[in-house]
Design a protein around this motif. Structure first.
Motif, PDB file in Angstrom:
ATOM      1  N   ASP A 161     -76.802 -23.500 -25.585  1.00 45.16           N
ATOM      2  CA  ASP A 161     -75.506 -24.157 -25.751  1.00 45.16           C
ATOM      3  C   ASP A 161     -74.463 -23.072 -25.982  1.00 45.16           C
ATOM      4  OD1 ASP A 161     -73.417 -25.880 -26.125  1.00 45.16           O
ATOM      5  OD2 ASP A 161     -73.972 -26.445 -28.160  1.00 45.16           O
ATOM      6  N   PRO A 162     -73.904 -22.523 -24.899  1.00 46.13           N
ATOM      7  CA  PRO A 162     -72.942 -21.424 -25.025  1.00 46.13           C
ATOM      8  C   PRO A 162     -71.746 -21.744 -25.904  1.00 46.13           C
ATOM      9  CG  PRO A 162     -73.672 -21.652 -22.753  1.00 46.13           C
ATOM     10  CD  PRO A 162     -74.177 -22.861 -23.487  1.00 46.13           C
ATOM     11  N   THR A 163     -71.322 -23.020 -25.932  1.00 43.52           N
ATOM     12  CA  THR A 163     -70.129 -23.349 -26.708  1.00 43.52           C
ATOM     13  C   THR A 163     -70.356 -23.234 -28.208  1.00 43.52           C
ATOM     14  OG1 THR A 163     -70.688 -25.711 -26.703  1.00 43.52           O
ATOM     15  CG2 THR A 163     -69.280 -24.906 -24.918  1.00 43.52           C
ATOM     16  N   SER A 164     -71.606 -23.360 -28.644  1.00 50.84           N
ATOM     17  CA  SER A 164     -71.908 -23.196 -30.071  1.00 50.84           C
ATOM     18  C   SER A 164     -72.618 -21.872 -30.342  1.00 50.84           C
ATOM     19  CB  SER A 164     -72.791 -24.351 -30.573  1.00 50.84           C
ATOM     20  OG  SER A 164     -74.078 -24.299 -29.970  1.00 50.84           O
ATOM     21  N   ASP A 165     -72.907 -21.112 -29.279  1.00 51.89           N
ATOM     22  CA  ASP A 165     -73.616 -19.839 -29.360  1.00 51.89           C
ATOM     23  C   ASP A 165     -75.018 -20.010 -29.969  1.00 51.89           C
ATOM     24  OD1 ASP A 165     -74.070 -17.160 -28.946  1.00 51.89           O
ATOM     25  OD2 ASP A 165     -73.115 -16.515 -30.811  1.00 51.89           O
ATOM     26  N   LEU A 166     -75.718 -21.067 -29.543  1.00 55.36           N
ATOM     27  CA  LEU A 166     -77.070 -21.296 -30.032  1.00 55.36           C
ATOM     28  C   LEU A 166     -78.030 -21.480 -28.858  1.00 55.36           C
ATOM     29  CD1 LEU A 166     -76.210 -23.778 -32.917  1.00 55.36           C
ATOM     30  CD2 LEU A 166     -77.137 -21.471 -33.208  1.00 55.36           C
ATOM     31  N   ALA A 167     -79.289 -21.137 -29.074  1.00 54.72           N
ATOM     32  CA  ALA A 167     -80.314 -21.287 -28.048  1.00 54.72           C
ATOM     33  C   ALA A 167     -81.664 -21.490 -28.716  1.00 54.72           C
ATOM     34  CB  ALA A 167     -80.356 -20.051 -27.143  1.00 54.72           C
ATOM     35  N   VAL A 168     -82.585 -22.108 -27.992  1.00 63.99           N
ATOM     36  CA  VAL A 168     -83.946 -22.291 -28.484  1.00 63.99           C
ATOM     37  C   VAL A 168     -84.905 -21.688 -27.461  1.00 63.99           C
ATOM     38  CG1 VAL A 168     -85.765 -23.941 -29.074  1.00 63.99           C
ATOM     39  CG2 VAL A 168     -83.407 -24.362 -29.800  1.00 63.99           C
ATOM     40  N   VAL A 169     -85.843 -20.862 -27.921  1.00 60.30           N
ATOM     41  CA  VAL A 169     -86.863 -20.291 -27.054  1.00 60.30           C
ATOM     42  C   VAL A 169     -88.239 -20.752 -27.532  1.00 60.30           C
ATOM     43  CG1 VAL A 169     -85.429 -18.277 -26.552  1.00 60.30           C
ATOM     44  CG2 VAL A 169     -87.118 -18.156 -28.383  1.00 60.30           C
TER      45      VAL A 169
END
Length: 297
Positions: A161-169
């Motif tokens: 989610d680039p707009t919140s600067d979060l990611a899950v791997v």
């Protein structure tokens, strides 16, 4: 050392990220403004192999010198014993917090077109779902994670989610990991003691301590491209030392619970190569981070 995101036009900037003519996220540095302004910088990193070796050596040396010169250091490692004195004369045992949370923190390793990158991540599930920053894995061609026990395993990006600067791997082929406990970040107060854990400058398992120095601090960081929507969030501000490589790692309260995801630092330097902690770091509140993470998986 882990490099910095180059400065873009304006007063808000991304953190150290790459060595050479290409800046963090692959953008070329913009012409310097006549009068440099303070910058917000993301804290992910991308470096070439040679630069990484030099960075690690320099980082270790600097850490040793700093420890020798500081009679009452506030920076510790997994085995360090540091206690913070609070206003009511009670103490917060950083060693106990570190022992509890370190198994839930990983180093995120990425390979991009610009070189090798390093960030941090928080374990969400026993089977290897890991929360990190989007800018840590953005543009990654390969991703792996190094666990607290030293194992490095392949990973894949589940969602961003680039707009919140979060990611899950998702770490591959793992089980029995220790998920981090998340606190209600709405209960965080200015002056609360906090601990940051991650891999600053590639030094995995580094623990730093400080306080919450402000709340609801508006942070706006330019998007990954000129056409991208800027990242905006109301951050938890801390003076716990946060540096390139800390991105995606947790900000922890005295109970050993995640109250935020470390994401950016303030730097008075416009030169991306000189960015580092000046005691003003920013974390995405845990409530927002957990909500986005649930949506990404």
């Amino acid at each position: 050392m882990t490099p910095d995101f180059p400065a873009m036009s304006g007063s808000l900037h991304q953190a150290p990220h790459s060595v050479g003519p290409l800046g963090p996220l692959g953008h070329r540095p913009q012409p310097a403004a006549p009068a440099p302004k303070p910058f917000w910088r993301r804290t992910g990193t991308v470096v070439t192999s040679a630069a990484l070796i030099a960075a690690l050596f320099g980082g270790v040396t600097g850490g040793v010198v700093g420890a020798m010169n500081a009679p009452d250091p506030t920076v510790g490692t997994a085995g360090a014993s540091v206690a913070l004195q609070t206003s009511n004369q009670s103490t917060v045992d950083v060693s106990a917090i570190a022992a509890k949370v370190l198994p839930s923190v990983v180093q995120v390793n990425v390979a991009t077109a610009q070189g090798q990158g390093i960030g941090s991540g928080v374990v969400l599930s026993a089977d290897g779902r890991i929360l990190t920053n989007n800018h840590v894995v953005s543009g990654a061609q390969q991703v792996s994670v190094t666990l607290d026990d030293g194992r490095t395993v392949d990973a894949k990006v589940l969602g961003t989610d680039p707009t919140s600067d979060l990611a899950v791997v998702q770490a591959q082929g793992v089980s029995g990991l220790t998920p981090a406990a998340f606190a209600d970040s709405d209960g965080v107060k200015i002056g609360d003691q906090v601990v940051a854990i991650g891999s600053p400058e590639g030094l995995q398992g580094t623990v730093t301590s400080g306080i919450v120095s402000a709340l609801d601090r508006k942070v706006t960081v330019p998007g990954e491209t000129r056409r991208s929507t800027p990242v905006n969030y109301q951050a938890i501000q801390t003076d716990a030392s946060i540096n390139p490589g800390n991105s995606g790692g947790p900000l922890i309260n005295a109970a050993g619970q995640v109250v935020g995801i470390n994401s950016a630092i303030y730097s008075p330097a416009s030169d991306s190569g000189s960015a580092g902690s000046v005691g003003i770091g920013f974390a995405i509140p845990a409530n927002q981070a957990k909500q986005i993470a649930d949506q990404l998986t």
